[in-house]
Design a protein around this motif. Sequence first.
Motif, mmCIF file in Angstrom:
data_model
loop_
_atom_site.group_PDB
_atom_site.id
_atom_site.type_symbol
_atom_site.label_atom_id
_atom_site.label_comp_id
_atom_site.label_asym_id
_atom_site.label_seq_id
_atom_site.Cartn_x
_atom_site.Cartn_y
_atom_site.Cartn_z
ATOM 1 N N THR A 55 0.836 -1.198 0.000
ATOM 2 C CA THR A 55 0.000 0.000 0.000
ATOM 3 C C THR A 55 0.874 1.251 0.000
ATOM 4 O OG1 THR A 55 -0.150 -0.144 2.407
ATOM 5 C CG2 THR A 55 -1.971 -1.077 1.126
ATOM 6 N N GLU A 56 0.367 2.294 -0.667
ATOM 7 C CA GLU A 56 1.153 3.499 -0.883
ATOM 8 C C GLU A 56 0.329 4.742 -0.538
ATOM 9 O OE1 GLU A 56 3.885 5.229 -4.504
ATOM 10 O OE2 GLU A 56 1.933 4.386 -5.016
ATOM 11 N N ALA A 57 1.030 5.780 -0.089
ATOM 12 C CA ALA A 57 0.390 7.058 0.207
ATOM 13 C C ALA A 57 1.191 8.194 -0.417
ATOM 14 C CB ALA A 57 0.276 7.265 1.717
ATOM 15 N N PHE A 58 0.542 9.344 -0.568
ATOM 16 C CA PHE A 58 1.155 10.521 -1.195
ATOM 17 C C PHE A 58 1.008 11.709 -0.251
ATOM 18 C CE2 PHE A 58 -0.134 7.634 -4.456
ATOM 19 C CZ PHE A 58 0.816 7.730 -5.464
ATOM 20 N N ALA A 59 2.123 12.196 0.248
ATOM 21 C CA ALA A 59 2.061 13.324 1.168
ATOM 22 C C ALA A 59 1.798 14.637 0.443
ATOM 23 C CB ALA A 59 3.367 13.431 1.956
ATOM 24 N N ASP A 60 2.124 14.693 -0.865
ATOM 25 C CA ASP A 60 1.974 15.954 -1.596
ATOM 26 C C ASP A 60 0.750 15.975 -2.508
ATOM 27 O OD1 ASP A 60 2.835 14.123 -3.463
ATOM 28 O OD2 ASP A 60 4.447 15.379 -4.280
ATOM 29 N N ARG A 61 -0.183 15.038 -2.283
ATOM 30 C CA ARG A 61 -1.415 15.016 -3.057
ATOM 31 C C ARG A 61 -2.618 15.086 -2.118
ATOM 32 N NH1 ARG A 61 -1.972 12.989 -7.998
ATOM 33 N NH2 ARG A 61 -3.999 13.985 -7.754
ATOM 34 N N ALA A 62 -3.643 15.805 -2.551
ATOM 35 C CA ALA A 62 -4.880 15.902 -1.777
ATOM 36 C C ALA A 62 -5.702 14.634 -1.953
ATOM 37 C CB ALA A 62 -5.680 17.117 -2.223
ATOM 38 N N TYR A 63 -6.404 14.240 -0.888
ATOM 39 C CA TYR A 63 -7.241 13.045 -0.884
ATOM 40 C C TYR A 63 -8.714 13.420 -0.786
ATOM 41 C CZ TYR A 63 -3.424 9.679 -0.290
ATOM 42 O OH TYR A 63 -2.323 8.887 -0.488
ATOM 43 N N THR A 64 -9.546 12.589 -1.392
ATOM 44 C CA THR A 64 -10.995 12.724 -1.212
ATOM 45 C C THR A 64 -11.389 12.008 0.080
ATOM 46 O OG1 THR A 64 -11.592 10.653 -2.323
ATOM 47 C CG2 THR A 64 -11.262 12.615 -3.717
ATOM 48 N N ALA A 65 -12.629 12.187 0.490
ATOM 49 C CA ALA A 65 -13.126 11.510 1.692
ATOM 50 C C ALA A 65 -13.187 10.003 1.503
ATOM 51 C CB ALA A 65 -14.503 12.046 2.063
ATOM 52 N N GLU A 66 -13.148 9.532 0.245
ATOM 53 C CA GLU A 66 -13.176 8.087 -0.043
ATOM 54 C C GLU A 66 -11.778 7.475 -0.041
ATOM 55 O OE1 GLU A 66 -14.898 10.358 -2.094
ATOM 56 O OE2 GLU A 66 -16.599 9.987 -0.742
ATOM 57 N N GLY A 67 -10.753 8.295 0.165
ATOM 58 C CA GLY A 67 -9.390 7.775 0.200
ATOM 59 C C GLY A 67 -8.727 7.685 -1.154
ATOM 60 N N THR A 68 -9.318 8.316 -2.170
ATOM 61 C CA THR A 68 -8.699 8.370 -3.493
ATOM 62 C C THR A 68 -8.050 9.738 -3.695
ATOM 63 O OG1 THR A 68 -10.773 9.115 -4.486
ATOM 64 C CG2 THR A 68 -10.355 6.737 -4.461
ATOM 65 N N LEU A 69 -7.205 9.839 -4.722
ATOM 66 C CA LEU A 69 -6.515 11.094 -4.981
ATOM 67 C C LEU A 69 -7.431 12.083 -5.689
ATOM 68 C CD1 LEU A 69 -3.060 9.746 -6.228
ATOM 69 C CD2 LEU A 69 -3.676 10.490 -3.922
ATOM 70 N N VAL A 70 -7.374 13.329 -5.277
ATOM 71 C CA VAL A 70 -8.106 14.387 -5.962
ATOM 72 C C VAL A 70 -7.495 14.552 -7.353
ATOM 73 C CG1 VAL A 70 -8.606 16.863 -5.985
ATOM 74 C CG2 VAL A 70 -8.723 15.577 -3.831
ATOM 75 N N PRO A 71 -8.306 14.557 -8.413
ATOM 76 C CA PRO A 71 -7.770 14.700 -9.773
ATOM 77 C C PRO A 71 -6.917 15.956 -9.917
ATOM 78 C CG PRO A 71 -10.084 14.095 -9.846
ATOM 79 C CD PRO A 71 -9.780 14.405 -8.411
ATOM 80 N N ARG A 72 -5.833 15.835 -10.676
ATOM 81 C CA ARG A 72 -4.926 16.963 -10.871
ATOM 82 C C ARG A 72 -5.592 18.146 -11.575
ATOM 83 N NH1 ARG A 72 0.724 16.499 -10.503
ATOM 84 N NH2 ARG A 72 1.453 14.489 -9.684
ATOM 85 N N THR A 73 -6.711 17.916 -12.212
ATOM 86 C CA THR A 73 -7.421 19.003 -12.888
ATOM 87 C C THR A 73 -8.115 19.945 -11.913
ATOM 88 O OG1 THR A 73 -9.312 17.500 -13.151
ATOM 89 C CG2 THR A 73 -7.801 17.709 -15.021
ATOM 90 N N ARG A 74 -8.214 19.554 -10.641
ATOM 91 C CA ARG A 74 -8.880 20.384 -9.640
ATOM 92 C C ARG A 74 -7.873 21.200 -8.845
ATOM 93 N NH1 ARG A 74 -12.812 16.283 -6.608
ATOM 94 N NH2 ARG A 74 -12.505 17.845 -4.964
ATOM 95 N N ASP A 75 -8.272 22.412 -8.474
ATOM 96 C CA ASP A 75 -7.407 23.267 -7.657
ATOM 97 C C ASP A 75 -7.103 22.580 -6.331
ATOM 98 O OD1 ASP A 75 -7.455 25.228 -9.580
ATOM 99 O OD2 ASP A 75 -9.050 26.398 -8.623
ATOM 100 N N GLY A 76 -5.859 22.697 -5.890
ATOM 101 C CA GLY A 76 -5.459 22.132 -4.607
ATOM 102 C C GLY A 76 -5.143 20.651 -4.643
ATOM 103 N N ALA A 77 -5.122 20.048 -5.841
ATOM 104 C CA ALA A 77 -4.852 18.609 -5.939
ATOM 105 C C ALA A 77 -3.433 18.270 -5.524
ATOM 106 C CB ALA A 77 -5.113 18.122 -7.359
ATOM 107 N N VAL A 78 -2.517 19.208 -5.784
ATOM 108 C CA VAL A 78 -1.112 19.008 -5.413
ATOM 109 C C VAL A 78 -0.772 19.949 -4.265
ATOM 110 C CG1 VAL A 78 1.284 19.093 -6.192
ATOM 111 C CG2 VAL A 78 -0.508 18.341 -7.775
ATOM 112 N N ILE A 79 -0.233 19.392 -3.177
ATOM 113 C CA ILE A 79 0.154 20.195 -2.014
ATOM 114 C C ILE A 79 1.534 20.789 -2.281
ATOM 115 C CG2 ILE A 79 0.454 20.216 0.487
ATOM 116 C CD1 ILE A 79 -2.328 19.295 -0.448
#
Length: 252
Positions: free
Chosen positions: A163-187
Amino acid sequence: MTPIDLNADLGEGFGRWRLTDDERLLSVVTSANVACGFHAGDAVTMRRVCELAAERGVRIGAQVSYRDLAGFGRRAMDVPSDELTAEVAYQIGALEVFARAAGARVAYVKPHGALYNRIVRDEEQAAAVVDGVLLTGAALPVLGLPSSRFLKLAERAGLPTVTEAFADRAYTAEGTLVPRTRDGAVITDAEEVVERSLGLARSGTVTSDTGERVAVRARSLCLHGDTPGAVELARRVRARLESSGIRVEPFV
């Protein structure tokens, strides 16, 4: 406390174009996701990164992707299952040549970009990637998001899953990554990335984009090599983890 692996996407150049500072990042991370030529990378780059990784004892992973050099592997694509299976095996096999020449081996597989996110939910594409790994004849560990269809199918097929996690990516409440097309997707705030890294390693949780605490229990933490200031950020993350008593070591 469970040790944590630090992985980074490396070898992401092509010809004279260079994106990642491979040599300096390889002095920080414990696992290297090496681009295999489909979203980035070429034969010379793959060979060089494998040699550097082997010298430093960093594990070599095949970062497989859709065939999408122009879009850096981040564009949605519909690839027939049999074609995707063959292309995944092809990428792993190409990297294995250079890993073995360097006195190492391909130790794991990690999908990249649009493929990585697609196989969180798409069972058909996930199965094609699993079949591609199996086609190489090696039961290689695979990296993916917790609870993804990909990891479930890989485990069912007898492949070790990580299992892997991303400290510099925003997460949804479902535990998936916020698409890069959305503002704030990358921390982009370095201190926030460091603190999120520590939280993920300690408690296996992260705050979602809507404020909920989400469980993201991971054995490996990804640090994107194409992030501005990636080397210094990686050093800060590792230093903070180790100063907090968390062992940083490869998962394999």
